[in-house]
Scaffold this active site. Structure first.
Site, PDB file in Angstrom:
ATOM      1  N   THR A  12      33.950  48.225  54.551  1.00 42.68           N
ATOM      2  CA  THR A  12      34.979  47.206  55.347  1.00 42.68           C
ATOM      3  C   THR A  12      36.148  47.320  54.787  1.00 42.68           C
ATOM      4  O   THR A  12      36.180  47.568  53.310  1.00 42.68           O
ATOM      5  CB  THR A  12      34.346  45.945  55.843  1.00 42.68           C
ATOM      6  OG1 THR A  12      34.375  45.094  54.322  1.00 42.68           O
ATOM      7  CG2 THR A  12      32.971  45.739  56.070  1.00 42.68           C
ATOM      8  N   GLY A  13      36.958  47.438  55.530  1.00 39.50           N
ATOM      9  CA  GLY A  13      38.580  47.429  55.115  1.00 39.50           C
ATOM     10  C   GLY A  13      38.605  48.807  54.202  1.00 39.50           C
ATOM     11  O   GLY A  13      39.241  48.920  53.421  1.00 39.50           O
ATOM     12  N   GLY A  14      38.431  49.818  54.950  1.00 36.94           N
ATOM     13  CA  GLY A  14      38.345  51.220  54.416  1.00 36.94           C
ATOM     14  C   GLY A  14      39.464  51.959  54.766  1.00 36.94           C
ATOM     15  O   GLY A  14      39.388  53.124  54.464  1.00 36.94           O
ATOM     16  N   SER A  16      42.629  51.629  53.424  1.00 37.03           N
ATOM     17  CA  SER A  16      43.462  51.886  52.417  1.00 37.03           C
ATOM     18  C   SER A  16      43.063  51.406  50.888  1.00 37.03           C
ATOM     19  O   SER A  16      41.907  50.544  51.171  1.00 37.03           O
ATOM     20  CB  SER A  16      44.816  51.026  52.687  1.00 37.03           C
ATOM     21  OG  SER A  16      44.604  49.489  52.705  1.00 37.03           O
ATOM     22  N   GLY A  17      43.893  51.503  50.005  1.00 35.47           N
ATOM     23  CA  GLY A  17      43.340  50.922  48.718  1.00 35.47           C
ATOM     24  C   GLY A  17      41.949  51.257  48.272  1.00 35.47           C
ATOM     25  O   GLY A  17      41.733  52.265  48.333  1.00 35.47           O
ATOM     26  N   ILE A  18      41.214  50.236  47.795  1.00 32.12           N
ATOM     27  CA  ILE A  18      39.846  50.489  46.994  1.00 32.12           C
ATOM     28  C   ILE A  18      38.900  51.026  48.227  1.00 32.12           C
ATOM     29  O   ILE A  18      38.182  51.553  47.798  1.00 32.12           O
ATOM     30  CB  ILE A  18      39.445  48.968  46.299  1.00 32.12           C
ATOM     31  CG1 ILE A  18      40.215  48.670  45.261  1.00 32.12           C
ATOM     32  CG2 ILE A  18      37.961  48.981  46.245  1.00 32.12           C
ATOM     33  CD1 ILE A  18      40.323  47.509  44.802  1.00 32.12           C
ATOM     34  N   TYR A 149      42.410  31.764  47.238  1.00 36.72           N
ATOM     35  CA  TYR A 149      42.145  33.177  47.019  1.00 36.72           C
ATOM     36  C   TYR A 149      41.189  32.932  45.699  1.00 36.72           C
ATOM     37  O   TYR A 149      40.276  33.607  45.996  1.00 36.72           O
ATOM     38  CB  TYR A 149      43.225  33.959  46.446  1.00 36.72           C
ATOM     39  CG  TYR A 149      42.996  35.460  46.261  1.00 36.72           C
ATOM     40  CD1 TYR A 149      42.307  36.185  47.122  1.00 36.72           C
ATOM     41  CD2 TYR A 149      43.161  35.876  45.059  1.00 36.72           C
ATOM     42  CE1 TYR A 149      42.182  37.560  46.893  1.00 36.72           C
ATOM     43  CE2 TYR A 149      42.835  37.257  44.559  1.00 36.72           C
ATOM     44  CZ  TYR A 149      42.051  38.254  45.846  1.00 36.72           C
ATOM     45  OH  TYR A 149      41.977  39.360  45.405  1.00 36.72           O
TER      46      TYR A 149
END
Length: 248
Positions: A12-14, A16-18, A149
Site C-alpha cells: 500500500t502506498g507504493g 513513491s518513497g519506501i 502522528y
C-alpha cells in the site's frame, strides 16, 4: 532462483518513497507485486516503471480496501506478502492547536486504514504469509507538535503485536519496521517549504549518531528480509528500529 518466485505481494502506498523502493526489491526477487495509491496518474506511472500492477485505493477509505480485496481475490488469489506502508504525517502542531480534521485524517490513514487493511485481508492471506507494518521510531518518542502522528504509530505497533499473536496458529508472521529520518517525499507532502525542510534535515542529521539520514532502499531491504519465510521464519511481533542510532 529468485526467493519470491510465484509469490504475490501487496504494497500500500507504493507509488513513491519506501513503498516504491520495497516494490522494486520484491519484484527483483521474483514476486508479482500489486501497488496501491490515491492518485491514479502517480500509481500508474510507478507501476509502469516498476513492472507492478497498479490499483487506485485510499487506505483511509474502507470501501477502497474492500474493492482492493475483491479485485485480488477474483484475479490473483491469495496474498503471500502484505506490506502496509501508506501513511501521512499530517499537520505538525501542538495539542492545544490541533484541529479535528487533521486528527481524523492522520488516524484514518495511519491507524484505522492500516487496521482494516489487515482485518479485511486476513482471510486471503496464505498460511505462512508475511505481514509487515511501516511504523516509525516516533512510536516511542514524545516530541512536541507531533502528538497525533506519534500516537498513530504507537497504536499501529500495539495492533501489530496483537495480530502476531492471533495469526501465529496459521504461521502468519506480523512484524514492524520503524525507520527514523528517511529521505522521502513525506515531509514535502506535509506542506513544508525548501528552507524549512533544509533546517529540519540539518537538525535531524545532527541528532543521529551515524550523522546521515536513511534511504528508502535501506528500509526496503529490511522489509524484504522480514518477508522471507526462510531467513525470518522465527520472527513475529518484532519491531525493528532503523534510525542510525537516533533513539539511543
Amino acid at each position: 532462483m529468485n526467493k519470491f518466485n510465484n509469490k504475490l505481494a501487496v504494497v500500500t502506498g507504493g507509488n513513491s518513497g519506501i513503498g516504491y523502493a520495497t516494490a522494486k526489491e520484491l519484484i527483483a526477487e521474483g514476486a508479482k507485486v500489486i501497488i496501491t495509491g490515491r492518485r491514479k496518474d502517480a500509481i500508474e506511472k510507478a507501476a509502469e516503471e516498476l513492472g507492478a500492477i497498479p490499483f487506485v485505493a485510499d487506505q483511509g477509505k474502507l470501501e477502497d480496501i474492500d474493492l482492493l480485496k475483491k479485485e485480488i481475490e477474483e484475479k490473483h488469489g491469495k496474498v503471500d506478502i502484505l506490506f502496509i506502508n501508506a501513511g501521512i504525517t499530517g499537520t505538525l502542531t501542538s495539542i492545544e492547536n490541533m484541529d479535528a480534521d487533521n486528527f481524523d485524517n492522520v488516524m484514518n490513514i495511519n491507524f484505522r486504514g492500516a487496521y482494516f487493511t489487515l482485518s479485511k485481508f486476513t482471510p486471503i492471506l496464505h498460511d505462512g504469509a508475511s505481514v509487515v507494518f511501516l511504523s516509525s521510531n516516533v512510536a516511542t518518542t514524545y516530541k512536541p507538535n507531533s502528538s497525533v502522528y506519534q500516537a498513530s504509530k504507537a497504536a499501529l505497533n500495539s495492533i501489530a503485536k496483537t495480530a502476531a499473536s492471533e495469526l501465529a496458529p496459521r504461521k502468519i508472521r506480523v512484524n514492524m519496521v520503524s525507520p527514523g529520518p528517511t529521505k522521502t517525499e513525506i515531509m514535502t507532502k506535509a506542506g513544508l517549504d525548501d528552507e524549512t525542510l533544509k533546517g529540519i534535515n540539518e537538525w535531524l542529521i545532527d541528532a543521529i549518531p551515524l550523522k546521515k539520514m536513511g534511504t528508502a532502499e535501506d528500509v526496503a531491504k529490511l522489509v524484504v528480509y522480514l518477508s522471507d519465510s526462510h531467513v525470518a521464519s522465527f520472527m513475529t511481533g518484532t519491531e525493528i528500529i532503523i534510525d542510525g542510532g537516533m533513539i539511543l
